[in-house]
Structures are given as structure tokens and as C-alpha cells.
Design a protein around this motif. Structure first.
Motif, PDB file in Angstrom:
ATOM      1  N   ALA A 193      33.351 -39.776   2.139  1.00 59.05           N
ATOM      2  CA  ALA A 193      33.877 -39.250   3.400  1.00 59.05           C
ATOM      3  C   ALA A 193      34.361 -37.817   3.222  1.00 59.05           C
ATOM      4  O   ALA A 193      34.045 -36.935   4.031  1.00 59.05           O
ATOM      5  N   PHE A 194      35.102 -37.575   2.167  1.00 57.04           N
ATOM      6  CA  PHE A 194      35.619 -36.234   1.924  1.00 57.04           C
ATOM      7  C   PHE A 194      34.497 -35.267   1.524  1.00 57.04           C
ATOM      8  O   PHE A 194      34.525 -34.093   1.886  1.00 57.04           O
ATOM      9  N   GLN A 195      33.511 -35.779   0.796  1.00 57.17           N
ATOM     10  CA  GLN A 195      32.398 -34.922   0.390  1.00 57.17           C
ATOM     11  C   GLN A 195      31.563 -34.495   1.597  1.00 57.17           C
ATOM     12  O   GLN A 195      31.140 -33.344   1.690  1.00 57.17           O
ATOM     13  N   LYS A 196      31.353 -35.393   2.533  1.00 60.50           N
ATOM     14  CA  LYS A 196      30.594 -35.043   3.736  1.00 60.50           C
ATOM     15  C   LYS A 196      31.372 -34.035   4.584  1.00 60.50           C
ATOM     16  O   LYS A 196      30.782 -33.107   5.142  1.00 60.50           O
ATOM     17  N   ALA A 197      32.678 -34.198   4.658  1.00 60.39           N
ATOM     18  CA  ALA A 197      33.500 -33.224   5.390  1.00 60.39           C
ATOM     19  C   ALA A 197      33.480 -31.871   4.694  1.00 60.39           C
ATOM     20  O   ALA A 197      33.359 -30.826   5.347  1.00 60.39           O
ATOM     21  N   ALA A 198      33.569 -31.884   3.369  1.00 55.14           N
ATOM     22  CA  ALA A 198      33.532 -30.626   2.616  1.00 55.14           C
ATOM     23  C   ALA A 198      32.182 -29.936   2.780  1.00 55.14           C
ATOM     24  O   ALA A 198      32.111 -28.710   2.891  1.00 55.14           O
ATOM     25  N   LEU A 199      31.108 -30.722   2.817  1.00 53.18           N
ATOM     26  CA  LEU A 199      29.784 -30.142   3.018  1.00 53.18           C
ATOM     27  C   LEU A 199      29.710 -29.439   4.373  1.00 53.18           C
ATOM     28  O   LEU A 199      29.199 -28.316   4.476  1.00 53.18           O
ATOM     29  N   ALA A 200      30.250 -30.080   5.405  1.00 52.83           N
ATOM     30  CA  ALA A 200      30.251 -29.455   6.727  1.00 52.83           C
ATOM     31  C   ALA A 200      31.062 -28.156   6.711  1.00 52.83           C
ATOM     32  O   ALA A 200      30.635 -27.142   7.274  1.00 52.83           O
ATOM     33  N   LEU A 201      32.216 -28.159   6.053  1.00 45.81           N
ATOM     34  CA  LEU A 201      33.037 -26.945   5.974  1.00 45.81           C
ATOM     35  C   LEU A 201      32.344 -25.851   5.165  1.00 45.81           C
ATOM     36  O   LEU A 201      32.389 -24.666   5.534  1.00 45.81           O
ATOM     37  N   GLY A 202      31.699 -26.236   4.067  1.00 47.59           N
ATOM     38  CA  GLY A 202      30.978 -25.265   3.247  1.00 47.59           C
ATOM     39  C   GLY A 202      29.812 -24.646   3.992  1.00 47.59           C
ATOM     40  O   GLY A 202      29.569 -23.443   3.904  1.00 47.59           O
ATOM     41  N   VAL A 203      29.087 -25.477   4.748  1.00 49.39           N
ATOM     42  CA  VAL A 203      27.976 -24.959   5.550  1.00 49.39           C
ATOM     43  C   VAL A 203      28.513 -24.033   6.639  1.00 49.39           C
ATOM     44  O   VAL A 203      27.918 -22.991   6.923  1.00 49.39           O
ATOM     45  N   ALA A 204      29.646 -24.398   7.231  1.00 51.62           N
ATOM     46  CA  ALA A 204      30.256 -23.534   8.251  1.00 51.62           C
ATOM     47  C   ALA A 204      30.629 -22.178   7.659  1.00 51.62           C
ATOM     48  O   ALA A 204      30.417 -21.132   8.290  1.00 51.62           O
ATOM     49  N   ALA A 205      31.158 -22.178   6.440  1.00 53.78           N
ATOM     50  CA  ALA A 205      31.505 -20.914   5.775  1.00 53.78           C
ATOM     51  C   ALA A 205      30.249 -20.087   5.503  1.00 53.78           C
ATOM     52  O   ALA A 205      30.238 -18.867   5.707  1.00 53.78           O
ATOM     53  N   MET A 206      29.183 -20.755   5.059  1.00 58.16           N
ATOM     54  CA  MET A 206      27.928 -20.031   4.815  1.00 58.16           C
ATOM     55  C   MET A 206      27.339 -19.503   6.116  1.00 58.16           C
ATOM     56  O   MET A 206      26.819 -18.379   6.160  1.00 58.16           O
ATOM     57  N   LEU A 207      27.426 -20.295   7.175  1.00 58.36           N
ATOM     58  CA  LEU A 207      26.908 -19.852   8.474  1.00 58.36           C
ATOM     59  C   LEU A 207      27.685 -18.636   8.964  1.00 58.36           C
ATOM     60  O   LEU A 207      27.098 -17.668   9.456  1.00 58.36           O
ATOM     61  N   ALA A 208      29.000 -18.672   8.816  1.00 60.46           N
ATOM     62  CA  ALA A 208      29.811 -17.518   9.226  1.00 60.46           C
ATOM     63  C   ALA A 208      29.403 -16.273   8.430  1.00 60.46           C
ATOM     64  O   ALA A 208      29.276 -15.181   8.990  1.00 60.46           O
ATOM     65  N   GLN A 209      29.175 -16.446   7.126  1.00 63.67           N
ATOM     66  CA  GLN A 209      28.768 -15.319   6.291  1.00 63.67           C
ATOM     67  C   GLN A 209      27.388 -14.809   6.701  1.00 63.67           C
ATOM     68  O   GLN A 209      27.160 -13.603   6.784  1.00 63.67           O
ATOM     69  N   ALA A 210      26.466 -15.731   6.975  1.00 60.79           N
ATOM     70  CA  ALA A 210      25.117 -15.326   7.398  1.00 60.79           C
ATOM     71  C   ALA A 210      25.157 -14.604   8.741  1.00 60.79           C
ATOM     72  O   ALA A 210      24.451 -13.607   8.935  1.00 60.79           O
ATOM     73  N   LEU A 211      25.964 -15.090   9.664  1.00 60.94           N
ATOM     74  CA  LEU A 211      26.108 -14.414  10.961  1.00 60.94           C
ATOM     75  C   LEU A 211      26.702 -13.031  10.786  1.00 60.94           C
ATOM     76  O   LEU A 211      26.253 -12.067  11.416  1.00 60.94           O
ATOM     77  N   ARG A 212      27.708 -12.916   9.922  1.00 59.60           N
ATOM     78  CA  ARG A 212      28.324 -11.614   9.668  1.00 59.60           C
ATOM     79  C   ARG A 212      27.290 -10.651   9.100  1.00 59.60           C
ATOM     80  O   ARG A 212      27.202  -9.489   9.492  1.00 59.60           O
ATOM     81  N   GLN A 213      26.459 -11.124   8.185  1.00 59.68           N
ATOM     82  CA  GLN A 213      25.434 -10.260   7.610  1.00 59.68           C
ATOM     83  C   GLN A 213      24.365  -9.894   8.633  1.00 59.68           C
ATOM     84  O   GLN A 213      23.911  -8.752   8.672  1.00 59.68           O
ATOM     85  N   LEU A 214      23.978 -10.845   9.478  1.00 57.56           N
ATOM     86  CA  LEU A 214      22.976 -10.558  10.504  1.00 57.56           C
ATOM     87  C   LEU A 214      23.501  -9.501  11.475  1.00 57.56           C
ATOM     88  O   LEU A 214      22.796  -8.534  11.787  1.00 57.56           O
ATOM     89  N   VAL A 215      24.728  -9.660  11.925  1.00 60.54           N
ATOM     90  CA  VAL A 215      25.317  -8.678  12.841  1.00 60.54           C
ATOM     91  C   VAL A 215      25.410  -7.317  12.156  1.00 60.54           C
ATOM     92  O   VAL A 215      25.096  -6.285  12.751  1.00 60.54           O
ATOM     93  N   GLY A 216      25.792  -7.317  10.888  1.00 63.68           N
ATOM     94  CA  GLY A 216      25.868  -6.059  10.139  1.00 63.68           C
ATOM     95  C   GLY A 216      24.519  -5.383  10.015  1.00 63.68           C
ATOM     96  O   GLY A 216      24.397  -4.172  10.186  1.00 63.68           O
ATOM     97  N   ARG A 217      23.483  -6.167   9.718  1.00 56.55           N
ATOM     98  CA  ARG A 217      22.145  -5.595   9.587  1.00 56.55           C
ATOM     99  C   ARG A 217      21.627  -5.084  10.927  1.00 56.55           C
ATOM    100  O   ARG A 217      20.974  -4.054  10.990  1.00 56.55           O
ATOM    101  N   LEU A 218      21.917  -5.823  12.001  1.00 56.88           N
ATOM    102  CA  LEU A 218      21.497  -5.371  13.332  1.00 56.88           C
ATOM    103  C   LEU A 218      22.191  -4.068  13.707  1.00 56.88           C
ATOM    104  O   LEU A 218      21.614  -3.226  14.401  1.00 56.88           O
ATOM    105  N   ALA A 219      23.436  -3.915  13.240  1.00 57.26           N
ATOM    106  CA  ALA A 219      24.182  -2.684  13.515  1.00 57.26           C
ATOM    107  C   ALA A 219      23.770  -1.555  12.578  1.00 57.26           C
ATOM    108  O   ALA A 219      24.251  -0.432  12.716  1.00 57.26           O
ATOM    109  N   GLY A 220      22.903  -1.861  11.615  1.00 55.95           N
ATOM    110  CA  GLY A 220      22.420  -0.815  10.722  1.00 55.95           C
ATOM    111  C   GLY A 220      23.248  -0.615   9.481  1.00 55.95           C
ATOM    112  O   GLY A 220      23.019   0.324   8.734  1.00 55.95           O
ATOM    113  N   SER A 221      24.213  -1.484   9.229  1.00 51.95           N
ATOM    114  CA  SER A 221      25.026  -1.309   8.022  1.00 51.95           C
ATOM    115  C   SER A 221      24.199  -1.662   6.795  1.00 51.95           C
ATOM    116  O   SER A 221      23.317  -2.520   6.838  1.00 51.95           O
TER     117      SER A 221
END
Length: 168
Positions: A132-160
């Protein structure tokens, strides 16, 4: 050098802190070896705990690897093309990561919620709710990776440019 944004800071914090779970995993595995082969008193908790801790390290290490630009990349192709083509590659990479992680987050959340609500256990000798805790941690870890990927996508779109840790 620009101050890292909150998502980058969170990814770095996770990476800096989660590395200690591997040290703990080594310590408890060494304890198990001593207990089993020196004292003939094997434990029932070490294997599941070591697997859980190692999984946490990999789960939360993903956002850190993305933030540092150390995720998988075919540098022989990337380094051989011009900067405008690299920018296109970056946008494609970030876009694919966002789509994939979005679907993965959806799937992991839909597994974590029922597992937590019934406190799913392993069904093994040490029947604790690690799944149960591992599945919750996986969801949180994926959320952190998604946030990082979105941040990078927005940065690349902005030309950074890519972060300094990333290949150029």
C-alpha cells in the motif's frame, strides 16, 4: 547563475535525501547476513524492507535524474546535430515524457487509492502494508517526475537552455 525554481529545488532535495535509503538497505542486508549465517537466526522482515527502500530510492531518484539532465539520452546522435535540431529533440523528449508520465500517474493513483484504503499487505510471512505504501510512493514519485518534466517542457518552449548538468 539563476536561482533554481521550486520544482528543481524539490527534485534536488529528493535526490539528496533519498540516497540514504540505499545506505540503510545495505546496512539491514548486512544485518540479515550476519543473523542468518553467524547466529542461524534469519529474519522475516529484511527482504521486504530492503526491496521497499530500494524501490523508494529509484522512484524518487527519477525526478532528481531529470533535473540534473542525467536521464537516458542517445548522446552520439544528440551531439552530432546542430543546436536548432537539439532544441527540437529536447521538445520531443520533454513532450513524450509529459504524456507518458501523465498516463503513468493516472494508473498509479488508481492503484494506490484502493491499496491504501484497504491497507493492502504482501501476504508473506511479515504481512505488513508495504504494498500500500509502495503504491502511494510510486504515485508521488511519478507526480514529482511529471512536475519536473512539465517544468523542463515549459522552459524549452520559452527557449531556456538545458540545465548545466545536462549534456550539451
Amino acid at each position: 547563475m539563476a536561482k533554481p525554481n521550486p520544482i528543481d529545488r524539490l527534485s534536488r532535495f529528493l535526490g539528496d535525501q533519498i540516497c540514504y535509503v540505499f545506505l540503510i538497505t545495505v546496512a539491514i542486508t548486512a544485518y540479515e547476513v550476519v543473523m542468518r549465517y553467524v547466529f542461524n537466526a534469519a529474519t522475516i522482515w529484511v527482504t521486504q524492507t530492503a526491496i521497499f527502500l530500494s524501490a523508494l530510492g529509484f522512484i524518487f531518484g527519477g525526478a532528481y535524474a531529470m533535473e540534473q539532465g542525467r536521464h537516458i539520452e542517445i548522446t552520439s546522435i544528440y551531439d552530432a546535430v546542430t543546436p536548432p535540431v537539439r532544441r527540437v529533440f529536447d521538445l520531443i523528449r520533454c513532450g513524450v515524457a509529459v504524456v507518458y508520465l501523465g498516463f503513468l500517474l493516472y494508473a498509479t493513483v488508481h492503484q494506490a487509492i484502493p491499496a491504501l484504503s484497504r491497507m493492502e499487505t504482501s501476504g508473506q510471512a511479515w504481512d505488513v502494508p508495504i504494498p500500500a505504501f509502495q503504491k502511494a510512493a510510486l504515485a508521488l514519485g511519478v507526480a514529482a517526475m511529471l512536475a519536473q518534466a512539465l517544468r523542463q517542457l515549459v522552459g524549452r518552449l520559452a527557449g531556456s537552455p538545458r540545465p548545466s548538468g545536462e549534456s550539451s
